[in-house]
Design an enzyme around this catalytic site. Sequence first.
Site, short mmCIF file in Angstrom:
data_model
loop_
_atom_site.label_atom_id
_atom_site.label_comp_id
_atom_site.label_asym_id
_atom_site.label_seq_id
_atom_site.Cartn_x
_atom_site.Cartn_y
_atom_site.Cartn_z
N CYS A 386 0.83 -1.20 0.00
CA CYS A 386 0.00 0.00 0.00
C CYS A 386 0.87 1.26 0.00
CB CYS A 386 -1.00 -0.04 1.15
SG CYS A 386 -2.48 0.92 0.79
N HIS A 512 -3.48 -5.09 0.57
CA HIS A 512 -2.90 -5.62 1.81
C HIS A 512 -2.96 -7.14 1.83
CE1 HIS A 512 -2.54 -1.79 4.06
NE2 HIS A 512 -3.53 -1.42 3.25
N GLU A 514 -1.47 -9.12 3.64
CA GLU A 514 -1.38 -9.69 4.99
C GLU A 514 -2.75 -10.07 5.56
OE1 GLU A 514 -0.89 -6.56 4.15
OE2 GLU A 514 -1.40 -5.11 5.72
N1 GLN Z 1 -2.16 6.68 2.77
C1 GLN Z 1 -2.20 5.92 1.57
C2 GLN Z 1 -3.53 6.01 0.86
O1 GLN Z 1 -4.51 6.39 1.43
C3 GLN Z 1 -1.86 4.47 1.84
C4 GLN Z 1 -2.88 3.77 2.66
C5 GLN Z 1 -2.37 2.49 3.24
O2 GLN Z 1 -1.17 2.23 3.23
N2 GLN Z 1 -3.26 1.66 3.74
O3 GLN Z 1 -3.63 5.70 -0.31
#
Ligand code: GLN
Length: 545
Positions: A386, A512, A514
């Site tokens: 992310c 994600h 995970e």
């Molecule tokens: N802050 C970033 C976004 O909103 C990444 C979000 C995250 O890593 N879950 O796109």
Amino acid sequence: MEKPSIHYVFITGGVVSSLGKGIASSSLGILLKARGIRVTSLKIDPYLNVDPGTMSPYQHGEVFVTEDGAETDLDLGHYERFLDVDMRRENNFTTGSVYGAVIERERQGGYLGKTVQVIPHLTDEIKKRIRLVAKSAKDVDVVLVELGGTVGDIEGLPFLEAIRQFRLEEGPGRCLNIHVTLVPFIQASQEIKTKPTQHSVQKLREIGIQPDLLICRTETPLPREAREKIGLYANLPVEAVIEARDADTIYEVPLNLEREGLAGLVIRRLKLRAATPALGRWKSMVETVRHPRKSVRIAVAGKYVELRDAYKSIIEAFTHAGVANDAKVELVWVSSEEIEKKGAAALLGRVGGLLIPGGFGERGIDGKVQAVQYARENDLPFFGICLGMQVAVIEFARNVCGIRSATSREFDEDAKHAVIDYMPGQTRDLEKGGTMRLGAYPCCLRRGTRAQAIYGKDRISERHRHRFEINNEYRTALENEGLVMSGVSPDHTLVEIIELPGHRWFLAGQFHPEFKSRALKPHPLFASFVKAALAAGAPSGRKTR
Ligand code: GLN
């Protein structure tokens, strides 16, 4: 046809918080499941936020995201990892969401003429939601209901009252109450103390709930006399006082509770039909967690590194991936601000891989960019998640494409080169709660890429939680310099995975992974990354550009 009988096990906590109710509940779940009993779980959180999505990791730890896009308590992660079932929005609710629903109904005239009160209106809504979990989960025999917080908290009262009523409504034999408490060992007098547990049970009884079973967390073995004493005060036979001693790994807890006879007791009390437990795979997984043959150090560079709960699912995904590689994964936590101070080489010189996890906000970004640059230039396996992927793109744009001011709109609203920008539909003015891109989305993998080889298929589904994305205006510039977009949304508008061919292992995803790793089903990306980190071995063997 006879209505299938659903049973409910309520799990409350006493004495102190952080007793591992989630692990206890998940452990019971796996023990029942191993006997062919179908289980699902519910976590109730007695706080006023509608969900934990708007809370800082310092307050709440990780926000776990379900397939259907709910931002939930991290205990749902334990349920999924242990039970290997997908949780849904209904599997977690808070005081805030219950009040929200009741107040909304009041405004619509749903209680016309009545005074709306905690009892019965709030408690009715709570009971309805507990039953909804059973209804929405297909084919379930037992619902495990975990109540957050500690008995005696003001916030928990409406829920305990609802549980009391629920037991009454369901009738005898349908519900079971398990109370998890702490039995401290006092060093000075070398004694075990049962009093806090006695008091906690009294507190529960004041509300009208007699626990059926006690799980006592202890550092030392719980002697028979202590069990008898607790049993006497708690009105319980001695075998219903169960010891849960501190374990080396959370995955051992089900096996310890099995030895204590927990599942057998629950099954007898609820008169459940159970097969002989099949725990062979679980046991061998625990064996590998405890005695792996290899080991590897992996750096995790993030903002909340002093707070491990913020990265719960990542830590567990590494445990699973370690088992897949017969290796212990030692995570080396480096704060991105420390990298800014000391330089990446000083902190990453002795690890086999680097992971940059998800996150929000600008703090520590330069340190992360430096860390990615080091990994890219030194052939150090790199895995971005992310925000980790967004940082990798910023680094590549700055240092390879020569766009020196490349950044994300998240960090600079007026950025000239926002290589990471708001996704379509996202703006600064959006309400904050539940408005990110959340939950499972499909992703198409490009043939011949590392991503496609790791997954072994062309189409995958992964969970998301973000507002920002690679800016398509920069796609060609990035690709021209060798960045491969190996995973994209089915309509090709969103880049979901990037990778660098020719590098030992350099891959990052906008999702994600995970959240989908399970105790007995490691996530392929984590397993492959750990394998690469093991192979990278001693840093002296690395090439330096
Ligand atoms: N802050 C970033 C976004 O909103 C990444 C979000 C995250 O890593 N879950 O796109």
